[in-house]
Scaffold this active site. Sequence first.
Site, short mmCIF file in Angstrom:
data_model
loop_
_atom_site.label_atom_id
_atom_site.label_comp_id
_atom_site.label_asym_id
_atom_site.label_seq_id
_atom_site.Cartn_x
_atom_site.Cartn_y
_atom_site.Cartn_z
N ASN A 67 -11.80 -84.47 20.86
CA ASN A 67 -11.11 -84.43 20.15
C ASN A 67 -10.32 -83.43 21.13
O ASN A 67 -8.76 -82.62 20.48
CB ASN A 67 -11.54 -84.20 18.46
CG ASN A 67 -11.58 -86.09 18.30
OD1 ASN A 67 -10.94 -86.41 18.60
ND2 ASN A 67 -12.37 -85.60 16.71
N GLU A 71 -22.58 -80.98 11.68
CA GLU A 71 -23.08 -80.25 10.34
C GLU A 71 -24.38 -80.87 10.01
O GLU A 71 -25.07 -80.75 9.20
CB GLU A 71 -22.38 -79.79 9.87
CG GLU A 71 -21.77 -80.65 9.91
CD GLU A 71 -19.84 -80.47 8.31
OE1 GLU A 71 -19.23 -81.38 8.10
OE2 GLU A 71 -20.19 -79.06 8.75
N ASN A 92 -13.25 -85.95 9.10
CA ASN A 92 -14.53 -84.63 9.98
C ASN A 92 -15.72 -85.51 8.91
O ASN A 92 -16.86 -86.25 8.94
CB ASN A 92 -14.69 -84.04 9.97
CG ASN A 92 -16.22 -82.79 10.06
OD1 ASN A 92 -17.01 -83.50 11.44
ND2 ASN A 92 -16.79 -81.92 9.31
N ASP A 132 -62.98 -78.13 18.12
CA ASP A 132 -61.71 -78.73 18.08
C ASP A 132 -60.25 -78.51 17.14
O ASP A 132 -59.10 -78.28 17.62
CB ASP A 132 -61.91 -80.57 18.14
CG ASP A 132 -62.41 -81.23 18.38
OD1 ASP A 132 -62.89 -81.16 19.68
OD2 ASP A 132 -63.60 -81.91 18.08
N ASP A 172 -61.11 -85.37 21.74
CA ASP A 172 -62.74 -84.98 22.47
C ASP A 172 -62.95 -86.79 22.65
O ASP A 172 -62.40 -87.21 21.71
CB ASP A 172 -62.80 -84.88 20.89
CG ASP A 172 -64.63 -84.59 20.81
OD1 ASP A 172 -65.29 -83.89 21.96
OD2 ASP A 172 -65.36 -84.40 19.61
N ASP A 224 -62.36 -83.66 16.18
CA ASP A 224 -63.33 -84.05 14.55
C ASP A 224 -63.68 -82.69 14.28
O ASP A 224 -64.37 -82.94 12.82
CB ASP A 224 -63.53 -85.60 13.85
CG ASP A 224 -64.68 -86.08 14.51
OD1 ASP A 224 -64.98 -85.21 15.73
OD2 ASP A 224 -65.44 -86.82 14.34
#
Length: 864
Positions: free
Chosen positions: A670, A298, A695, A606, A340, A602
Amino acid sequence: MLGTKTKQDQKQDDGSDKQFHSLPVEQLYTLLGTSVKGLSSQEAADRKLQYGPNDISQVRKRPIILQFLEHFKNFLVIILLFAAVISAFTGGIISAAIIIIIVFISVTIDFFQEYKAGQAAELLRKKIVTNATVLRDGTVQELPIFDLVPGDIISLSAGDIVPADARLIGGRDLYVNQSALTGEPYPVEKNPAVGDPAQSLTEAENYIFLGTSVVSGTATAVVTKTGLATEFGSVAKTLVARPPETEFERGLRHFSYLMTQFVFFLVVFVFFVNAFFKHDILNSLLFSVALAVGMVPELLPMILSLNLSKGAIAMSEKGAIVKHPASIQNFGSMDILCTDKTGTLTENQIALVRHLDTEGNDSETVLTYSYINSVFGTGLRSPLDDAVLRFRHLDISDCTKIDEIPFDFVRKRVSVVAARKDGSVIISKGAPEEVLRICTAEEKGGTVQPLTEEARARIQKIYEEQSAQGFRTLAVCYRNLTGAQPKFTVDDEKEMVLVGLITFIDPPKESARESVQLLARSGIDLKILTGDNELVTRKTCELIGVPVKGVLTGAEIENLDTEGLARVVDGVTIFSRMTPVQKNRVMNALKKNGHVVGFMGDGINDAPSIREADVGISVANAVDIAKESADIILLKNDLRILHDGVIEGRKTVGNTMKYILMNTSSNFGNMFSVAGASLFLPFLPMLPIQILLNNLLYSVSQVAIPTDNVDPSYTDSPKTWDIRFIKDFTILFGPLSSIFDFITFFILLYIFEANSALFQTSWFVESICTQTLIVFVIRTRLVPFYKSRPSRLLILCAGAITAVGCLLPFTLLGSFFGFVQPPLAFFAVLVCLVVGYVLLVELAKIWFYRRYSSSIDRKKPAVG
């Protein structure tokens, strides 16, 4: 329109659907409450309050309390709280209170860590702001696009993103790429003439839309709609549709499926085993659900947030802004970098070298025609034009510009029409193959002759010789005009006379060779996707040390279907003469073959590939649309930052995977221990609140994982999520912990003759110690484990949690959790158990990694 209009939509739509495109300019100014001088700052501020910011992507921030409550939406947390309510109604008030408190603490820790990481990412995001050129208070200003309001007068030029929906009031040779709206990849021409009322707004030639991009030309426009009221805002579902799934997202999704299977089996199996052996039904439910919470990693969102933010901040310090932190992880998984050539591998400081006639001799005529074309070209400015103008100043005062046919990425040429003393002429300059396509004659020795196949072969040979030397080459042609006409189009580019070629050099960046070597040693294959020709690109590759395995041109790609392209794409290094659409095809073919692909560029062309890649990279001096599409923007003109980003990405993947492997294997073990104990114990092996506390403490010990040091095995090759590897690792190492749990059970029952309270306390202590300390063994592939040095914070956290677990039964707080004081002899046994567990895991690691070595080397999973 999609969905229900917001208040902002309605404010800007009041007064019915306005035909902005069909109104004369003066009426348009009146309708929008503006003028040719634009708005004042006060008027703009008032309108921003009325209409809101010009931002369709900004999510309105919810109050902190709602952000906190959002963390309770976890399905398992809801089940725990529901079980706590049932416990309270059945008389277990204290148990219910403790369960709620522990859940609250876990959620609070998760919230604050994610909130802090989110704030860091937001600060980084704010460093990237796209500006617009606006007329405010009678002066031209650069303002963030978020500040635009209806009535603002804006200026646009090639490379700009259109910052809002707007009506053109002036412009020249304007071509706009509307593919984001229409799906049409080719630019469309726009002009400021009053439109036909019968046309829809989207078809009007004098109307431009937020999010589209200027390919060539210039324009002045008045903003009509902003934010959610724009065309993009009205089809927000299309605009905000998720980009293609990246490797990181795909791995996370597959892992979620795996955990869902584990958790479902855990809850059902453990509950029915306990209930069948006549344990209390409510406690059995609480116990199985508590185990399920422990099984689920979690803290994974928090660990990911911390890892990604840490990597993003580190990249920022090295000269790169990470717009999307998740791209750091994709960097670590990347095994192919497409780039490029011009401006990324080369300096983009182009110089004119030769101006050759059709026989390969220097020619002033070629230079003059090139100079006229470059001077009068106002569309998409090219560094090649600047190089022509810098080469030498020529007196062309006798020339006057008549018209221009701007450059586009389909024709790959630009034409200007000029008037001279001896008449008018149209001059074209561009890619040699495209220029030759429109030529029917050549100027040779001062005379015009038909362009024969022999002549074409001769010119092609000159072109190839120049390209092989690393020179970029353009062809120049002209046609004398007779008569007068008001406007010229691409249809006038015909029956031209070829005068010769001009050549340029663009030297590679100084850092390019070293960067290429670093990437190659890191297992990343470099592929060049360029609009330039293959000969020049091959020479550039030679200069920077990129071995060329194969070459594929855009024309050849057109003749390949999707399957055919996927078969050949891996064996190609240079993709030349590429259009944006073809670049995207290559990207998708590589991803279809299982590669994690990055793209660096750039330019305007592109941008689609930058967005399509798993990780898109641009540079600070790129055009707006390229920066807007990128995940990462390099602020320094140094490609070595790319390698630093890859290493940061692999560190992030490595530390994330450490958490996953440790958490899933430990908690899976476990499950086996609990299921086995339930078969012969007359009581629960651990109370539900003790499971939750276990936990919580274990999770706290892992908060320091993002700070952990990373072994070279994590960073020496690309890493991807290998779900089969995670599953097999969990299934092997999980039950190993159960072996020592069962040994503990036997010792407690038959040597210490433990009752339920002592059994539960002792197993809690043993569980905390073994699963927390085994972190130092599992976190590295090295044997023995102490060859790999963990971070100080990880040592401190693990040591502190182990101490808390051992001391808690001796405190007053321990009694609230049902703990009793274990005999001191138990701790001597505990030391032996921990040592034995470490030795067994070390031996298992040797066997496991040897067995999976071929799989690991082939798939490059993100493991130790």
